[in-house]
Structures are given as C-alpha cells and as structure tokens.
Design an enzyme around this catalytic site. Structure first.
Site, PDB file in Angstrom:
ATOM      1  N   LYS A 173      -5.744 -17.296  -0.640  1.00 16.06           N
ATOM      2  CA  LYS A 173      -7.049 -16.371  -0.931  1.00 16.06           C
ATOM      3  C   LYS A 173      -8.625 -18.105  -0.992  1.00 16.06           C
ATOM      4  O   LYS A 173      -9.480 -17.206  -0.360  1.00 16.06           O
ATOM      5  CB  LYS A 173      -7.670 -15.961  -2.009  1.00 16.06           C
ATOM      6  CG  LYS A 173      -6.348 -14.852  -2.161  1.00 16.06           C
ATOM      7  CD  LYS A 173      -7.450 -13.463  -2.040  1.00 16.06           C
ATOM      8  CE  LYS A 173      -6.573 -12.020  -1.645  1.00 16.06           C
ATOM      9  NZ  LYS A 173      -7.444 -11.242  -1.228  1.00 16.06           N
TER      10      LYS A 173
ATOM     11  N   GLY B 140       1.043  -1.313  -0.067  1.00 16.53           N
ATOM     12  CA  GLY B 140       0.027  -0.143   0.029  1.00 16.53           C
ATOM     13  C   GLY B 140       0.805   1.099   0.137  1.00 16.53           C
ATOM     14  O   GLY B 140       2.314   1.274   0.444  1.00 16.53           O
TER      15      GLY B 140
ATOM     16  N   TYR C 192      -0.634 -16.747  -3.376  1.00 15.62           N
ATOM     17  CA  TYR C 192      -1.962 -16.114  -3.728  1.00 15.62           C
ATOM     18  C   TYR C 192      -3.215 -17.278  -3.962  1.00 15.62           C
ATOM     19  O   TYR C 192      -4.317 -16.436  -2.656  1.00 15.62           O
ATOM     20  CB  TYR C 192      -1.629 -15.220  -4.516  1.00 15.62           C
ATOM     21  CG  TYR C 192      -2.927 -13.660  -5.135  1.00 15.62           C
ATOM     22  CD1 TYR C 192      -3.062 -12.900  -3.973  1.00 15.62           C
ATOM     23  CD2 TYR C 192      -3.742 -13.781  -4.888  1.00 15.62           C
ATOM     24  CE1 TYR C 192      -3.772 -11.824  -4.473  1.00 15.62           C
ATOM     25  CE2 TYR C 192      -5.115 -13.360  -6.474  1.00 15.62           C
ATOM     26  CZ  TYR C 192      -4.963 -11.915  -5.408  1.00 15.62           C
ATOM     27  OH  TYR C 192      -5.751 -10.790  -5.550  1.00 15.62           O
TER      28      TYR C 192
END
Ligand code: UDP
Length: 315
Positions: free
Chosen positions: A151, A39, A147
C-alpha cells in the site's frame, strides 16, 4: 461526477461493492472488475438487472484495457490480516503491478484516479491520533509488511503519476470499516465477534484487549471517499471514525447488542499488531465538509441481519 464511466477494481469486495452502489445511485455507468481471490459475486448479485453496471472477471496484475473510462477507483487487494497473510505474494503484486496497470489506464484516458490506501501506512503508530503528515512506523519485513509496504508502494506510484504525468490522483487512507458484506470468515475483529456471538461461541480477544481501533460504518466511509474523488486534493486524506474503542470495549458492544452471554477468551496477540489507531480527520472535515454520522452501536445494529444470514447459511 454525474454520468461518467467509472472503473472500480475490487468491485466484488466489501467496500468495492458498496462503492459501485453509490456511483450507480449518482447516475454513472460502472465497470466493475475483480479476480475474486477474496471478492464475492454475491456482493454484486443485486445489480444483475442494472443496465448501467457491467462486471468483468479480471486480474489487474496483468495489463488490461476495457475501453475508455472517466475515473478509476483502485480498490483491488486482499484487505483483512488473515487474507493478506495467506495471499502475501498476491497482495504485494496487486499493490505494485496492479496499481501501476490501473494508473496507466487513467493516464491513457485522462481519467481521474482514487487509490484505496490504508491506516496501515502508519504501521504501529507513535503519533496519536494519526495525522496525514505522519510517515509511520512500519516493520518492512514483518508478517503485515506484504500489505503495508504494498500500500505504501501504491501511494508512491500514485504520487509519481501525479508528479510526472499530471494524472488527477487522490488517495484515501481508510481506517477500520465494517458493515454488511464484510466477509463473515475473514478473521477481522467485527466479523469474528458478531459471528461468534450469534453462534453462541466464546468471543476471541487477542492480547489483553487494551489495543484500540476506530470503527467506521461503511456508508459513512463511502460518502467521504466519493467527496474526496470530486475534490482537488492530491495528498493522502484520512477517512475514518475518530471514536476510539479498546477491543475489549468493542466485544462488550457486540455482547450488549446481541444479548450474548458468551464468555470472552483471551488468545495470543499477533506479531506487530498495532497498539492504537485513531484517525485525525481535521483535513476531511475542513476540505470535504465530511464527518461520520453512524455510531458503533447503531452500525452494528445495521449489520445484524447480514451476519444473521451468514450464520443461517452455515447451518
Ligand atoms: N482481534 C481480536 N479478536 C479477533 C480478531 C481480531 O482481538 O477475533 C484484534 C486484532 O488483534 C487487532 C484488532 O482486533 O488488535 C483489529 O483486528 P482486525 O483483524 O479487525 O484488523 P486490523 O485493524 O488489525 O488490521
């Protein structure tokens, strides 16, 4: 969802920051957290004077409690293939411990919960377009697995907190999304092509460019997600733009928009790169009355000033 206190994890990310904007615009108080591993606080800089917004630097892999909230949006995770392969263990942790920690907050306060899931749950799909009932074709140990499986674990955890604890949960399966605040250097196709074309560099296509993706503009995606959060739907729901492009066609759209004379260079296709991806959005259409409005060329044009500013910063 007017005038609630809402926790957004991954608030400094591309989608997290747009989500904060949309929730604030509806009159809510928003508490944003992010550990800033991918971020960027610049995505929240415009909220500096906003009294209804608070930001805390927080790693959600550690248990935390920043006070009562009415709703949790769990958007924390590295999300581009380059980032999640670089931060593989962190990605596994945030999708497991991080998701469990945020579900505990929802359980404690009786808050609603929405998990940012992904079309990667479908892996390299054998069903096309992808409908929510398809269980997917995921390599559990390949480079993308950090990933994809994180998820998928998150979805299992969210389903379990709904089943065992009655938490009011929602799951959105997000397809490729783009727009301002997409990290300029995160290796994704739209950011790479826009930056390359603006710099006058060759455009990189992996493989022969015949693989497909379906690109959703960020404001369309956020609109669908906010509608889903207000719905009674607990099962996964696809949100994405069903117009499917080959990657080569996508590069030509970028060239046409920018008036780029850049050549196209072909590079090796990464392992397990999905050959096709296109959401079936029948469920979102019927359940939420939602469909995307912004076509690719228009969305790329809306993103142009942002990418130009990114190129200018490099100079
Ligand atoms: N891709 C490409 N050139 C680039 C970056 C990506 O051809 O400079 C391809 C990539 O191999 C994939 C598609 O574009 O087939 C979308 O990649 P991205 O990293 O944006 O996300 P993905 O949908 O694979 O998660």
């Amino acid at each position: 969802m007017a005038s609630q206190t809402i926790l957004v994890t991954g608030a400094a990310g591309f989608l997290g920051s747009h989500l904060c904007d949309a929730l604030l615009a509806e009159g809510n108080d928003v508490l944003g957290v992010d550990n800033l591993c991918t971020g960027n606080l610049a995505n929240l800089a415009h909220l500096a004077g906003e009294a209804r917004f608070r930001f805390e630097e927080q790693d959600i892999c550690q248990p935390f409690d920043l006070g009562r909230v009415d709703f949790v949006f769990n958007f924390a995770s590295p999300a581009s293939p380059v980032d999640y392969m670089r931060l593989g263990i962190e990605t596994l942790l945030v999708g497991s411990a991080g998701t469990l920690n945020t579900l505990e907050i929802a359980k404690k306060y009786g808050a609603g919960y929405l998990q940012a899931s992904t079309s990667e749950c479908y892996g390299d799909p054998e069903v096309h377009p992808q409908v929510e009932t398809y269980w997917g074709n995921v390599n559990p140990i390949g480079p993308r697995s950090v990933y994809d499986e994180a998820k998928r674990f998150s979805e299992a955890a969210v389903a379990a907190y709904h089943r065992y604890h009655g938490v009011n949960t929602h799951m959105v399966r997000i397809f490729n999304t783009y727009g301002p605040r997409l990290q300029a250097n995160d290796g994704r196709v739209i950011s790479n092509l826009m930056m390359q074309a603006l710099r006058g560099e060759a455009l990189t296509i992996y493989g022969d460019g015949s693989q497909t993706r379906s690109f959703c503009y960020c404001s369309d995606l956020i609109d669908g997600i906010v509608r889903l959060a207000k719905s009674e739907e607990h099962l996964p729901t696809n949100i994405g733009n069903p117009v499917e492009w080959t990657i080569l066609e996508c590069a030509k759209e970028v060239q046409a928009l920018i008036g780029s004379q850049s050549e196209i260079v072909f590079q090796p296709l990464p392992q397990d790169d999905p050959k096709q991806r296109k959401p079936d959005i029948t469920k979102a259409r019927t359940l939420l009355g939602w469909e995307p409005k912004v076509p690719l060329r228009e969305g790329l044009a809306k993103s142009l000033d942002y990418f130009k500013a990114c190129v200018a910063k490099e100079a």
